[in-house]
Enzyme design. Structure first.
Site, PDB file in Angstrom:
ATOM      1  N   LEU A   1     -85.183 -28.882   6.747  1.00 59.92           N
ATOM      2  CA  LEU A   1     -84.005 -29.761   6.889  1.00 59.92           C
ATOM      3  C   LEU A   1     -82.920 -29.698   6.414  1.00 59.92           C
ATOM      4  O   LEU A   1     -82.306 -28.153   5.830  1.00 59.92           O
ATOM      5  CB  LEU A   1     -84.803 -30.422   5.570  1.00 59.92           C
ATOM      6  CG  LEU A   1     -86.318 -30.812   4.683  1.00 59.92           C
ATOM      7  CD1 LEU A   1     -86.124 -31.314   3.183  1.00 59.92           C
ATOM      8  CD2 LEU A   1     -85.944 -32.197   5.251  1.00 59.92           C
ATOM      9  N   ASP A   2     -81.981 -31.237   6.815  1.00 69.30           N
ATOM     10  CA  ASP A   2     -80.772 -30.568   6.785  1.00 69.30           C
ATOM     11  C   ASP A   2     -80.108 -30.297   4.811  1.00 69.30           C
ATOM     12  O   ASP A   2     -80.989 -30.680   4.785  1.00 69.30           O
ATOM     13  CB  ASP A   2     -79.638 -31.445   7.024  1.00 69.30           C
ATOM     14  CG  ASP A   2     -80.554 -31.667   7.907  1.00 69.30           C
ATOM     15  OD1 ASP A   2     -80.533 -31.400   9.318  1.00 69.30           O
ATOM     16  OD2 ASP A   2     -79.617 -33.316   8.572  1.00 69.30           O
ATOM     17  N   ARG A   3     -79.059 -30.127   5.113  1.00 71.53           N
ATOM     18  CA  ARG A   3     -78.324 -28.962   3.620  1.00 71.53           C
ATOM     19  C   ARG A   3     -78.429 -30.418   2.671  1.00 71.53           C
ATOM     20  O   ARG A   3     -79.015 -30.708   1.509  1.00 71.53           O
ATOM     21  CB  ARG A   3     -77.008 -28.574   3.815  1.00 71.53           C
ATOM     22  CG  ARG A   3     -76.478 -28.277   2.711  1.00 71.53           C
ATOM     23  CD  ARG A   3     -75.650 -27.052   2.714  1.00 71.53           C
ATOM     24  NE  ARG A   3     -75.010 -27.037   1.235  1.00 71.53           N
ATOM     25  CZ  ARG A   3     -73.578 -25.858   1.122  1.00 71.53           C
ATOM     26  NH1 ARG A   3     -73.297 -25.711   2.424  1.00 71.53           N
ATOM     27  NH2 ARG A   3     -73.952 -25.755  -0.128  1.00 71.53           N
TER      28      ARG A   3
END
Length: 330
Positions: free
Chosen positions: A141-143
Protein backbone atom coordinates in the site's frame (compact mmCIF):
# COMPACT_ATOMS: atom_id res chain seq x y z
CA UNK A 1 16.53 -17.30 9.45
CA UNK A 2 20.14 -16.81 10.56
CA UNK A 3 21.63 -13.58 11.89
CA UNK A 4 24.59 -12.54 9.75
CA UNK A 5 27.79 -11.87 11.67
CA UNK A 6 30.14 -9.03 10.85
CA UNK A 7 33.12 -10.88 12.36
CA UNK A 8 32.75 -14.58 11.55
CA UNK A 9 31.39 -16.86 8.83
CA UNK A 10 27.64 -17.55 9.14
CA UNK A 11 25.98 -20.81 8.17
CA UNK A 12 22.28 -20.72 7.31
CA UNK A 13 20.17 -23.85 6.81
CA UNK A 14 17.14 -23.31 4.59
CA UNK A 15 13.77 -24.32 6.03
CA UNK A 16 10.24 -24.49 4.60
CA UNK A 17 9.84 -20.78 5.31
CA UNK A 18 12.67 -19.85 2.91
CA UNK A 19 12.10 -22.55 0.29
CA UNK A 20 11.64 -21.21 -3.22
CA UNK A 21 13.19 -17.80 -2.62
CA UNK A 22 15.88 -16.55 -4.98
CA UNK A 23 19.31 -16.49 -3.39
CA UNK A 24 19.73 -12.74 -3.89
CA UNK A 25 16.35 -11.92 -2.35
CA UNK A 26 17.10 -14.12 0.67
CA UNK A 27 20.46 -12.43 1.23
CA UNK A 28 19.05 -8.92 0.85
CA UNK A 29 16.46 -9.69 3.56
CA UNK A 30 18.97 -10.95 6.12
CA UNK A 31 21.63 -8.37 5.26
CA UNK A 32 19.62 -5.25 6.08
CA UNK A 33 21.61 -2.10 5.42
CA UNK A 34 24.14 -3.77 3.10
CA UNK A 35 24.16 -2.22 -0.41
CA UNK A 36 22.69 -4.44 -3.11
CA UNK A 37 25.85 -4.04 -5.17
CA UNK A 38 27.91 -5.56 -2.36
CA UNK A 39 25.54 -8.53 -1.97
CA UNK A 40 25.65 -9.24 -5.70
CA UNK A 41 29.45 -8.91 -5.74
CA UNK A 42 30.06 -11.49 -3.00
CA UNK A 43 27.69 -13.93 -4.71
CA UNK A 44 29.35 -13.55 -8.11
CA UNK A 45 32.83 -13.74 -6.62
CA UNK A 46 32.00 -17.09 -5.03
CA UNK A 47 32.23 -15.88 -1.40
CA UNK A 48 28.65 -17.10 -0.90
CA UNK A 49 28.48 -20.89 -1.08
CA UNK A 50 25.41 -23.11 -1.32
CA UNK A 51 26.13 -26.69 -0.29
CA UNK A 52 29.86 -25.87 -0.64
CA UNK A 53 29.43 -24.79 -4.26
CA UNK A 54 29.18 -21.46 -6.04
CA UNK A 55 25.64 -20.41 -6.97
CA UNK A 56 23.96 -17.88 -9.26
CA UNK A 57 21.97 -14.99 -7.76
CA UNK A 58 18.84 -16.45 -9.38
CA UNK A 59 19.24 -19.87 -7.69
CA UNK A 60 16.01 -21.01 -5.96
CA UNK A 61 16.67 -22.18 -2.41
CA UNK A 62 15.62 -25.69 -1.37
CA UNK A 63 14.85 -27.15 2.06
CA UNK A 64 18.10 -28.33 3.65
CA UNK A 65 20.41 -26.14 1.57
CA UNK A 66 23.40 -24.96 3.64
CA UNK A 67 24.62 -21.44 2.91
CA UNK A 68 28.06 -20.18 3.82
CA UNK A 69 27.95 -16.40 4.26
CA UNK A 70 31.22 -14.47 4.84
CA UNK A 71 31.49 -11.79 7.54
CA UNK A 72 29.42 -8.78 6.47
CA UNK A 73 29.27 -5.47 8.29
CA UNK A 74 25.59 -4.60 8.73
CA UNK A 75 24.10 -1.12 9.07
CA UNK A 76 23.58 0.10 12.61
CA UNK A 77 20.20 -1.01 13.94
CA UNK A 78 20.01 1.75 16.56
CA UNK A 79 18.64 4.15 13.93
CA UNK A 80 16.10 1.58 12.82
CA UNK A 81 14.94 1.08 16.41
CA UNK A 82 14.59 4.83 16.91
CA UNK A 83 12.53 5.13 13.74
CA UNK A 84 10.36 2.25 14.93
CA UNK A 85 9.74 3.96 18.24
CA UNK A 86 8.82 7.12 16.37
CA UNK A 87 5.96 5.27 14.68
CA UNK A 88 4.39 5.12 18.13
CA UNK A 89 1.56 2.80 17.14
CA UNK A 90 0.55 -0.75 17.96
CA UNK A 91 -0.54 -2.05 14.59
CA UNK A 92 -4.27 -2.96 14.68
CA UNK A 93 -4.96 -6.58 13.72
CA UNK A 94 -8.22 -7.28 11.86
CA UNK A 95 -7.72 -11.04 11.52
CA UNK A 96 -5.11 -13.68 12.28
CA UNK A 97 -4.66 -17.42 11.89
CA UNK A 98 -1.72 -19.77 11.29
CA UNK A 99 -1.35 -18.64 7.68
CA UNK A 100 -1.80 -14.88 7.61
CA UNK A 101 -2.24 -11.60 9.43
CA UNK A 102 -4.59 -8.84 8.26
CA UNK A 103 -3.58 -5.36 9.44
CA UNK A 104 -5.50 -2.08 9.33
CA UNK A 105 -2.54 0.08 8.29
CA UNK A 106 -2.61 3.71 9.44
CA UNK A 107 -1.91 6.45 6.91
CA UNK A 108 1.57 7.97 6.94
CA UNK A 109 3.49 4.75 7.63
CA UNK A 110 5.44 3.00 4.88
CA UNK A 111 4.82 -0.73 4.53
CA UNK A 112 8.57 -1.42 4.66
CA UNK A 113 11.91 0.30 5.05
CA UNK A 114 13.48 1.85 1.96
CA UNK A 115 13.33 5.00 -0.17
CA UNK A 116 14.62 7.12 2.70
CA UNK A 117 12.57 5.27 5.34
CA UNK A 118 14.47 2.72 7.44
CA UNK A 119 11.49 1.42 9.38
CA UNK A 120 8.00 0.50 8.23
CA UNK A 121 5.00 -1.70 9.01
CA UNK A 122 6.77 -5.01 8.45
CA UNK A 123 9.73 -4.01 10.62
CA UNK A 124 7.38 -2.76 13.36
CA UNK A 125 5.39 -5.99 13.20
CA UNK A 126 8.52 -8.12 13.50
CA UNK A 127 9.60 -6.08 16.51
CA UNK A 128 6.16 -6.52 18.09
CA UNK A 129 6.42 -10.29 17.51
CA UNK A 130 10.07 -11.27 17.99
CA UNK A 131 9.04 -14.93 18.37
CA UNK A 132 7.51 -15.10 14.88
CA UNK A 133 9.54 -17.29 12.51
CA UNK A 134 8.12 -15.83 9.31
CA UNK A 135 6.40 -12.53 8.51
CA UNK A 136 6.40 -11.19 4.94
CA UNK A 137 4.26 -8.63 3.09
CA UNK A 138 1.82 -10.21 0.63
CA UNK A 139 1.25 -6.90 -1.23
CA UNK A 140 1.89 -3.16 -0.90
CA UNK A 141 0.00 0.00 0.00
CA UNK A 142 1.23 3.53 -0.62
CA UNK A 143 2.55 5.23 2.50
CA UNK A 144 -0.34 7.73 2.43
CA UNK A 145 -3.01 5.02 1.99
CA UNK A 146 -4.69 3.45 5.02
CA UNK A 147 -6.52 0.15 5.35
CA UNK A 148 -6.21 -3.56 4.69
CA UNK A 149 -2.71 -5.00 4.43
CA UNK A 150 -2.02 -8.75 4.32
CA UNK A 151 1.07 -10.40 5.82
CA UNK A 152 1.97 -14.04 5.22
CA UNK A 153 2.98 -16.17 8.21
CA UNK A 154 4.03 -19.16 6.10
CA UNK A 155 5.93 -19.38 2.84
CA UNK A 156 3.15 -21.53 1.30
CA UNK A 157 0.51 -18.95 2.24
CA UNK A 158 2.63 -16.07 0.94
CA UNK A 159 3.16 -17.79 -2.41
CA UNK A 160 -0.58 -18.44 -2.76
CA UNK A 161 -1.39 -14.80 -1.93
CA UNK A 162 1.12 -13.54 -4.50
CA UNK A 163 -0.54 -15.73 -7.12
CA UNK A 164 -3.98 -14.34 -6.22
CA UNK A 165 -2.86 -10.72 -6.47
CA UNK A 166 -1.30 -11.39 -9.86
CA UNK A 167 -4.61 -12.83 -11.08
CA UNK A 168 -6.49 -9.68 -10.06
CA UNK A 169 -10.17 -9.33 -9.24
CA UNK A 170 -12.55 -12.27 -8.86
CA UNK A 171 -14.36 -12.99 -12.12
CA UNK A 172 -16.25 -16.23 -12.57
CA UNK A 173 -14.10 -19.04 -11.24
CA UNK A 174 -10.85 -17.07 -11.12
CA UNK A 175 -8.97 -17.47 -7.86
CA UNK A 176 -8.13 -13.82 -7.50
CA UNK A 177 -8.34 -11.19 -4.80
CA UNK A 178 -11.19 -8.66 -4.98
CA UNK A 179 -9.81 -5.37 -3.57
CA UNK A 180 -12.05 -2.36 -2.94
CA UNK A 181 -11.03 1.16 -1.89
CA UNK A 182 -12.95 4.23 -0.76
CA UNK A 183 -11.73 7.48 -2.30
CA UNK A 184 -12.90 11.11 -2.20
CA UNK A 185 -12.28 13.11 -5.37
CA UNK A 186 -12.65 16.70 -6.45
CA UNK A 187 -15.57 17.22 -8.82
CA UNK A 188 -19.08 15.92 -9.51
CA UNK A 189 -18.79 12.33 -10.73
CA UNK A 190 -22.01 11.51 -12.59
CA UNK A 191 -21.77 7.85 -13.67
CA UNK A 192 -22.97 5.15 -11.23
CA UNK A 193 -20.47 2.69 -12.77
CA UNK A 194 -17.42 3.30 -14.94
CA UNK A 195 -14.65 0.99 -16.20
CA UNK A 196 -11.31 2.72 -16.76
CA UNK A 197 -8.74 0.87 -18.89
CA UNK A 198 -5.90 3.35 -19.34
CA UNK A 199 -2.37 1.84 -19.64
CA UNK A 200 0.13 3.08 -17.05
CA UNK A 201 3.85 3.76 -17.49
CA UNK A 202 6.39 4.28 -14.70
CA UNK A 203 9.04 6.98 -15.05
CA UNK A 204 11.50 8.93 -12.89
CA UNK A 205 11.69 12.64 -12.17
CA UNK A 206 15.06 14.40 -12.35
CA UNK A 207 15.21 14.02 -8.57
CA UNK A 208 14.99 10.24 -8.96
CA UNK A 209 11.48 10.09 -7.51
CA UNK A 210 9.13 7.55 -9.08
CA UNK A 211 6.01 8.70 -10.93
CA UNK A 212 3.37 7.09 -13.15
CA UNK A 213 1.44 8.45 -16.13
CA UNK A 214 -1.12 7.23 -18.65
CA UNK A 215 0.72 6.18 -21.80
CA UNK A 216 0.13 3.86 -24.76
CA UNK A 217 3.58 2.44 -23.96
CA UNK A 218 2.44 1.50 -20.45
CA UNK A 219 1.09 -1.72 -18.96
CA UNK A 220 -2.56 -2.72 -19.22
CA UNK A 221 -4.47 -1.34 -16.21
CA UNK A 222 -8.13 -1.64 -15.24
CA UNK A 223 -10.06 0.06 -12.44
CA UNK A 224 -13.82 -0.09 -11.86
CA UNK A 225 -15.32 2.97 -10.15
CA UNK A 226 -18.75 3.05 -8.47
CA UNK A 227 -20.36 6.26 -7.24
CA UNK A 228 -21.32 6.05 -3.57
CA UNK A 229 -22.05 9.69 -2.70
CA UNK A 230 -21.84 13.11 -4.31
CA UNK A 231 -21.83 16.69 -3.09
CA UNK A 232 -21.67 19.96 -5.01
CA UNK A 233 -17.88 19.87 -5.33
CA UNK A 234 -16.79 16.37 -4.26
CA UNK A 235 -17.64 12.72 -4.91
CA UNK A 236 -17.05 9.57 -2.86
CA UNK A 237 -16.17 6.57 -5.02
CA UNK A 238 -15.61 2.88 -4.51
CA UNK A 239 -12.63 1.73 -6.57
CA UNK A 240 -12.23 -1.92 -7.52
CA UNK A 241 -8.79 -2.96 -8.74
CA UNK A 242 -8.76 -5.39 -11.65
CA UNK A 243 -5.00 -4.95 -12.00
CA UNK A 244 -2.43 -3.88 -9.43
CA UNK A 245 -0.23 -1.20 -10.97
CA UNK A 246 1.73 1.34 -8.96
CA UNK A 247 -0.42 4.38 -8.06
CA UNK A 248 -3.17 2.98 -10.31
CA UNK A 249 -6.22 4.56 -8.65
CA UNK A 250 -4.46 7.88 -8.17
CA UNK A 251 -3.29 8.21 -11.77
CA UNK A 252 -6.51 6.97 -13.35
CA UNK A 253 -8.53 9.54 -11.39
CA UNK A 254 -6.12 12.40 -12.07
CA UNK A 255 -6.14 11.49 -15.77
CA UNK A 256 -9.96 11.74 -15.80
CA UNK A 257 -9.86 15.16 -14.13
CA UNK A 258 -11.00 13.95 -10.70
CA UNK A 259 -7.89 14.22 -8.49
CA UNK A 260 -8.00 12.57 -5.07
CA UNK A 261 -8.46 15.00 -2.18
CA UNK A 262 -5.13 15.38 -0.41
CA UNK A 263 -3.01 13.59 -3.03
CA UNK A 264 0.40 15.27 -2.90
CA UNK A 265 1.74 13.63 -6.08
CA UNK A 266 -1.07 13.77 -8.63
CA UNK A 267 -3.65 15.99 -6.94
CA UNK A 268 -4.77 19.62 -6.91
CA UNK A 269 -2.06 21.21 -4.77
CA UNK A 270 -3.92 24.48 -4.09
CA UNK A 271 -6.98 22.50 -3.03
CA UNK A 272 -4.85 20.30 -0.77
CA UNK A 273 -3.62 23.37 1.11
CA UNK A 274 -7.19 24.55 1.64
CA UNK A 275 -8.31 21.08 2.74
CA UNK A 276 -5.48 20.86 5.28
CA UNK A 277 -6.86 23.98 6.98
CA UNK A 278 -10.25 22.26 7.30
CA UNK A 279 -8.79 19.11 8.85
CA UNK A 280 -7.93 16.83 5.90
CA UNK A 281 -4.15 16.53 6.18
CA UNK A 282 -3.74 13.25 4.28
CA UNK A 283 -4.81 11.66 1.04
CA UNK A 284 -8.41 10.39 1.14
CA UNK A 285 -7.71 6.85 -0.09
CA UNK A 286 -8.56 3.86 2.09
CA UNK A 287 -8.23 0.12 1.39
CA UNK A 288 -11.68 -0.74 2.66
CA UNK A 289 -12.61 -4.30 1.73
CA UNK A 290 -10.98 -7.46 0.40
CA UNK A 291 -12.49 -10.82 -0.58
CA UNK A 292 -10.32 -13.79 -1.54
CA UNK A 293 -9.96 -17.54 -1.12
CA UNK A 294 -8.05 -18.40 2.04
CA UNK A 295 -4.48 -19.11 0.87
CA UNK A 296 -4.42 -22.58 2.44
CA UNK A 297 -8.02 -23.81 2.80
CA UNK A 298 -9.48 -22.12 -0.30
CA UNK A 299 -12.57 -21.01 1.65
CA UNK A 300 -13.78 -17.53 0.69
CA UNK A 301 -12.95 -14.91 3.33
CA UNK A 302 -13.82 -11.21 3.47
CA UNK A 303 -12.01 -8.54 5.47
CA UNK A 304 -13.21 -4.98 6.10
CA UNK A 305 -11.40 -2.00 7.59
CA UNK A 306 -13.83 0.77 8.57
CA UNK A 307 -13.14 4.26 7.32
CA UNK A 308 -10.78 5.98 9.81
CA UNK A 309 -12.59 8.27 12.24
CA UNK A 310 -10.98 11.46 10.91
CA UNK A 311 -12.03 10.66 7.33
CA UNK A 312 -15.54 9.79 8.47
CA UNK A 313 -15.72 13.07 10.39
CA UNK A 314 -14.52 14.98 7.33
CA UNK A 315 -17.40 13.56 5.27
CA UNK A 316 -19.94 14.51 7.94
CA UNK A 317 -18.55 18.06 8.08
CA UNK A 318 -18.63 18.21 4.30
CA UNK A 319 -22.33 17.32 4.32
CA UNK A 320 -23.00 20.20 6.69
CA UNK A 321 -21.31 22.75 4.41
CA UNK A 322 -22.18 21.21 1.04
CA UNK A 323 -25.50 19.28 1.05
CA UNK A 324 -25.25 15.73 -0.27
CA UNK A 325 -27.09 15.29 -3.58
CA UNK A 326 -26.56 11.58 -4.32
CA UNK A 327 -26.18 8.29 -2.48
CA UNK A 328 -26.97 6.90 0.94
CA UNK A 329 -26.92 9.74 3.45
CA UNK A 330 -23.65 10.10 5.33
Amino acid sequence: MADVSKNTVTQAIITEDEQGQRLDNFLLKICKGVPKSHVYRIVRSGEIRVNRRRAEVCYRLQIGDVLRIPPIRLAQRDTEMADGAAIGVELPILYEDDALLVIDKPSGIAVHGGSGVSFGVIEALRRQRPQARFLELAHRLDRETSGILLVGKKRSALTALHDMFREGGITGNARGADKRYLVLVKGRWMEPLRHVKAPLLKYLLETGERRVRVSEQGKVSHTVFRLRARWGHYSLLEAELKSGRTHQIRVHLAHLGFPIAGDDKYGDFALNKALAKTGLKRMFLHAWKMTLPHPLSGTAVTFEAPLPAHLDAFLHNLSVKDPQEYGEKI
